[in-house]
Each structure stands twice: as structure tokens, then as C-alpha cells.
Design an enzyme around this catalytic site. Structure first.
Site, short mmCIF file in Angstrom:
data_model
loop_
_atom_site.label_atom_id
_atom_site.label_comp_id
_atom_site.label_asym_id
_atom_site.label_seq_id
_atom_site.Cartn_x
_atom_site.Cartn_y
_atom_site.Cartn_z
CE LYS A 71 -1.81 2.82 2.66
NZ LYS A 71 -1.59 4.12 1.99
CD GLU A 128 13.57 0.26 8.94
OE1 GLU A 128 14.17 1.22 9.45
OE2 GLU A 128 13.94 -0.91 9.08
CB CYS A 173 13.69 8.66 7.87
SG CYS A 173 14.59 7.60 6.75
CD GLU A 224 11.01 12.41 10.86
OE1 GLU A 224 9.87 11.99 11.09
OE2 GLU A 224 11.88 11.73 10.28
P1 NAD Z 1 2.83 8.30 7.65
O1 NAD Z 1 3.15 7.54 8.88
O2 NAD Z 1 1.90 9.43 7.75
O3 NAD Z 1 2.22 7.34 6.54
C1 NAD Z 1 2.92 6.21 6.10
C2 NAD Z 1 1.96 5.22 5.51
O4 NAD Z 1 1.11 4.71 6.52
C3 NAD Z 1 1.04 5.78 4.43
O5 NAD Z 1 0.95 4.81 3.41
C4 NAD Z 1 -0.28 5.94 5.16
O6 NAD Z 1 -1.40 5.86 4.31
C5 NAD Z 1 -0.24 4.76 6.10
N1 NAD Z 1 -1.05 4.87 7.31
C6 NAD Z 1 -1.43 5.99 7.97
N2 NAD Z 1 -2.13 5.65 9.09
C7 NAD Z 1 -2.16 4.30 9.14
C8 NAD Z 1 -2.69 3.36 10.07
N3 NAD Z 1 -3.33 3.76 11.18
N4 NAD Z 1 -2.51 2.04 9.82
C9 NAD Z 1 -1.83 1.63 8.74
N5 NAD Z 1 -1.31 2.48 7.81
C10 NAD Z 1 -1.47 3.80 8.02
O7 NAD Z 1 4.27 8.71 7.08
P2 NAD Z 1 4.57 9.63 5.84
O8 NAD Z 1 4.16 11.00 6.23
O9 NAD Z 1 4.05 9.03 4.58
O10 NAD Z 1 6.17 9.52 5.75
C11 NAD Z 1 6.97 10.33 6.48
C12 NAD Z 1 7.52 9.57 7.68
O11 NAD Z 1 8.19 8.39 7.24
C13 NAD Z 1 8.56 10.36 8.43
O12 NAD Z 1 8.33 10.29 9.81
C14 NAD Z 1 9.86 9.65 8.08
O13 NAD Z 1 10.87 9.77 9.03
C15 NAD Z 1 9.42 8.25 7.92
N6 NAD Z 1 10.39 7.49 7.12
C16 NAD Z 1 11.20 6.59 7.74
C17 NAD Z 1 12.14 5.88 7.01
C18 NAD Z 1 13.02 4.87 7.67
O14 NAD Z 1 13.53 4.01 6.97
N7 NAD Z 1 13.21 4.91 8.98
C19 NAD Z 1 12.25 6.08 5.64
C20 NAD Z 1 11.41 7.00 5.03
C21 NAD Z 1 10.47 7.70 5.79
#
Ligand code: NAD
Length: 485
Positions: free
Chosen positions: A185, A259, A293, A389
């Protein structure tokens, strides 16, 4: 320079790849996909319904039980996964342009991310024949005991919007090598390259039901990740959503890899190569508009070079090229959405109101969700901009006197994803690498990734690892078999 006028307009991505078929949108909710550089709608996608999630999970479970993928000759799986890598490379430019139009990142970055996706498939293609167990000598020979590695079962891969094609491959490569069916997804803001990847995987010969890509927002994500027939959730995204997923994993004891976010220190000692440290700090903090991230958004500078480094960093930040990612030669494209830009502007205001001094940046321009690389001095580690962050092109300089203080500040965070250390003193580099509490420490470099190298965080930065042997192992269960002799 890639001119938008020369690009084909995108057909609606209405049908989405579900359990081996492209499905018509029917009565599903339709979502606009916006090009962050123009703020124009470039296409649409359909939101998956709970019934779609059930359909995809049922197909994955059937694929798992029938062993259509895990029971295939491992070298045939290698061949198919290598074919996925070749098809990604064949369509690299198309995928990269799609990624930039969907996400906003500079085209060079999109090309590199897409190549990294191909590399990840290629690396894990070679893993199918090394999923071996061990023979364990448990007694003097009256039992023959051995272990085997088995696929954990249907996997839900939930992706963020910052590295769409790359994170898709980070999950799919090891999961498929382990023999698991996967339902991907992508994030609601950036669904396009995952859908294209689905088509390439079908073309490569991944059997029906083994991979589905469903689109939608947190509702689809939550429906998928809590589904009782999902054995493992592999998630990249925010710490907040990661915590939800971890809580939701308790019924059924789903396996999880998380992650999550970071607030990485990039520590510059006075004895470092300051030219290289300055150039790399630009990439580490402002690259990809800081939507990383691993962004080294806490720049720790030894006090004896604080004045000189502040000048160097401010001068370099003011020169970072900002603009349309398709133009080429751009380091900072638009932010992914207006919502994200507003969030980051809120952090800039917070920095000012807490007494940090803005030395460069802070301005916005448009159309397109542009935000200038922004640098603060006079930052203390207790300020909001040093603790949370930001996920935008904003960094703060924090001074320190000696190694002990640098370590104390570096580790004074709830996160633990990555860190950079700049020094020419080898012993100090080792001491710092040992002392920093994070999943990755880069010394005299930053943001180096490889499919063979595990990546992940400690504390609020997550659980488990992507990539490398640890990433592969996360999709496997160990079974012990004991036979009386
Ligand atoms: P997000 O957590 O808002 O969303 C990530 C995904 O989760 C999306 O596909 C979203 O639709 C889905 N989602 C949202 N709520 C959910 C729920 N309750 N259950 C299941 N799925 C759900 O993150 P984002 O804004 O898309 O990405 C940014 C974040 O990702 C930042 O915090 C960044 O640090 C992190 N990130 C981490 C890494 C790593 O490897 N550590 C890499 C890239 C990004």
C-alpha cells in the site's frame, strides 16, 4: 531539462493492480494525484475498499498455502526477480519521471532511487538459494536436530511518500526472496510508481496473487495491517503511525518491522575536512527538501570552528539550487504537499519564537510547494526544532566543546536512526561510532545505502531492519526439527 509540455498526459490510474488483475474503479472513491511542482492534478487513482483488501489478502493467503511462489525452484525465483530488476532498468527513465511528477524530487534523485530499486531486486534475487538452516548437535548423536527457514506468510507493506519506488523495493525484494506473498500500500500522496512496479512484476512472471498493490489512505492501511490473515507488517513512515501498527499487531501476534522517523545529529569536529563536511551537510540536511528520515537536521559543530562553520554553512545553504525537479541540476525540489509545507513553516516559526536565529532561508515561492533551505544558529538541544522531526529543509547548528558533550547531545533524543561524524582522528571516529545510539553511523560521509547493508533504527526510530541479512531474516521463521536416530 525535461519539458512538461513534451511529456504524455497520464491516463487515469483508475484500475489498480489487485491479486493479479487490473480492476476497474467502479464505485470506488477517486483521489487526485497532484504534481507538487505545478500544483496541477496529473491523474487520479481509486481508493481500495475493505472488500478489495479482503480480496488481496485472500489471494496472498492462497498463494502462501499453495506454495505457488515459495515452492518454486529457487533458481527460477532468482530468474524472475532478476527480470524485475532488468525491467525496472529498461523503464528507468519513465519511472523516474513519474516519480518526480508524483513526488517532486529532483530527477537525478528519482533516477538514483529507481536504480536502487533495481539493485535491491537484483541483490535479493541471489538470496533464494541461501535460505539455509543449520544442523544442531544437541546430544551425543541420539537425535538428528536441524533448523529450516520458512516464509512468515502474507506480508502487508505500508509505504511513505518520501521514497515511493525505493521503499517498495526495500520491502518487496527481501519478502519475495523469502518466499512471502506481499500486498503493497503506497502512500496516498505518491501511489504511481508502485502501480507501475506492479505491472513490471507481472510482466516478469511473478505468479498471480503473490503481489498486489492497493491504493488508498490510512483507512486502507489500517484495514490491511490489521487483517487477521496478514502474518507480518513491514512499515516505513512516521513514529506515530508506527506505534498504531505495533499496538494493532498484538491480536494474532503479527510480526512487525517499523522504519520510523529520526532526528539525526551530524557532528563536525574542528579537525575534520571542513570543505567536505560543508558540502555533505547540504546533501544530508536539504537534499530531497529535507524529507528524509535520516536528515542530519541537528548540525553539531565544535565551538572552536563555530564561527567559521556557521559562515560556510550559511553561504552554502543560500546557494543550494531550488526549483522544479524536472529541470535538472536542482538539489531541492518542491515539498510533497501544501500540508507538509505548512507543517514545516510552523517549525520555522517555532524556532524563531524559541530564540534561535535564522541565518538563511525561511521563504516560500510558487506555484509549486517550494520552501527555501533554512538554517538556524543559536539552537539548543531542548528547542522543538532540535527535538522533533521536521521533515523539511530546515536545520539548526548546535555548538559543543568536546567529544563528551557531542556524544551527550547526540544521544539526547528519543530517536536513534542515524548519525554523521566528521573527524580525521581515527580513534575518535571509532569512539564516537561506538558511543552513538543509532542504527547507522556514517563517518566522513552521509546517507550511504546498499541492499546488502541493513538499515533501521533504535528507540522511537523503529524496530527490526530493512535490507541486508537482517532484513531478509525478518520475513522468515525458523523451524526446528528433531528426529530420534
Ligand atoms: P505516515 O506515517 O503518515 O504514513 C505512512 C503510511 O502509513 C502511508 O501509506 C499511510 O497511508 C499509512 N497509514 C497511515 N495511518 C495508518 C494506520 N493507522 N494504519 C496503517 N497504515 C497507516 O508517514 P509519511 O508522512 O508518509 O512519511 C513520512 C515519515 O516516514 C517520516 O516520519 C519519516 O521519518 C518516515 N520514514 C522513515 C524511514 C526509515 O527508513 N526509517 C524512511 C522513510 C520515511
Amino acid at each position: 531539462m525535461i519539458s512538461r509540455a513534451s511529456l504524455p498526459s497520464l491516463e487515469p490510474f483508475l484500475p489498480f493492480f489487485l491479486a493479479g488483475e487490473w480492476v476497474e474503479a467502479g464505485g470506488r472513491a477517486i483521489r487526485d494525484v497532484i504534481d507538487p511542482a505545478t500544483e496541477q492534478v496529473i491523474t487520479t487513482v481509486a481508493d481500495a475498499t475493505p472488500a478489495d483488501v479482503d480480496h488481496a489478502v485472500a489471494a496472498a493467503l492462497e498463494a502462501h498455502r499453495s506454495r505457488v511462489w515459495s515452492g518454486m525452484d529457487p533458481l527460477e525465483r532468482t530468474r524472475i526477480m532478476n527480470r524485475v530488476a532488468e525491467l525496472i532498468e529498461r523503464d528507468l527513465e519513465e519511472l523516474a519521471i513519474l516519480e518526480t511528477r508524483d513526488q517532486g524530487k529532483p530527477i537525478e534523485r528519482s533516477r538514483a532511487d529507481t536504480q536502487s530499486a533495481a539493485n535491491t531486486f537484483r541483490h535479493f534475487a541471489g538470496a533464494t538459494t541461501r535460505l539455509g538452516g543449520t544442523v544442531v548437535p544437541i546430544d551425543g548423536g541420539s537425535h538428528h536436530a536441524y533448523t529450516v527457514k520458512e516464509p512468515v506468510g502474507p506480508v502487508a507493506a505500508i509505504l511513505p511518500w518520501n521514497f515511493p519506488v525505493m521503499t517498495a523495493a526495500y520491502k518487496l525484494g527481501p519478502a519475495l526472496a523469502a518466499g512471502c506473498p506481499v500486498i503493497v500500500k503506497p502512500a496516498e500522496d505518491t501511489p504511481l510508481t508502485a502501480l507501475r512496479l506492479a505491472a513490471l512484476m507481472a510482466e516478469a512472471g511473478i505468479p498471480t496473487g503473490v503481489v498486489s498493490v492497493i491504493t488508498g489512505d490510512h483507512v486502507a492501511g489500517a484495514t490491511l495491517s490489521t487483517h487477521p490473515d496478514i502474518a507480518k507488517v513491514t512499515f516505513t513512515g512516521s513514529t506515530e503511525v508506527g506505534a498504531h501498527i505495533l499496538h494493532a499487531s498484538v491480536p494474532g501476534f503479527k510480526r512487525v518491522t517499523l522504519e520510523l522517523g529520526g532526528k539525526s545529529p551530524n557532528i563536525i569536529f574542528a579537525d575534520a575536512d571542513l570543505d567536505l563536511a560543508t558540502v555533505t551537510a547540504m546533501r544530508a540536511t536539504f537534499g530531497h527538501s529535507g524529507q528524509m528520515c535520516t536528515a542530519g537536521s541537528r548540525i553539531l559543530v565544535q565551538r572552536s570552528v563555530l564561527g567559521e562553520m556557521t559562515e560556510r554553512l550559511a553561504e552554502a545553504a543560500a546557494k543550494v539550487p531550488v526549483g522544479d525537479g524536472l529541470a535538472g541540476g536542482i538539489s531541492v525540489g518542491p515539498m510533497v504537499s501544501e500540508e507538509q509545507r505548512q507543517r514545516v513553516l510552523g517549525y520555522i516559526e517555532s524556532g524563531k519564537s524559541q530564540g534561535a536565529q535564522l541565518v538563511t532561508g525561511g521563504g516560500i515561492s510558487g506555484p509549486g510547494y517550494y520552501l527555501e533551505p533554512t538554517l538556524f544558529t543559536g539552537v539548543t538541544n531542548d528547542m522543538v526544532i532540535a527535538r522533533e522531526e521536521i521533515f523539511g529543509p530546515v536545520a539548526g547548528i548546535i555548538p559543543f566543546d568536546d567529544e563528551a558533550e557531542a556524544l551527550r547531545i547526540a544521544n539526547d533524543t528519543t530517536f536513534g536512526l542515524a548519525a554523521g561524524v566528521w573527524t580525521t582522528d581515527l580513534a575518535r571516529a571509532h569512539r564516537m561510532a561506538q558511543g552513538i545510539s543509532a542504527g547507522t553511523v556514517w563517518v566522513n560521509t552521509y546517507n550511504i545505502f546498499h541492499p546488502a547493508l541493513s538499515f533501521g533504527g533504535v528507540r522511537d526510530s523503529g524496530l527490526g531492519r530493512d535490507l541486508g541479512e537482517a532484513g531478509l531474516d525478518g520475513f522468515l521463521e525458523t523451524k526446528s526439527i528433531v528426529m530420534a536416530v
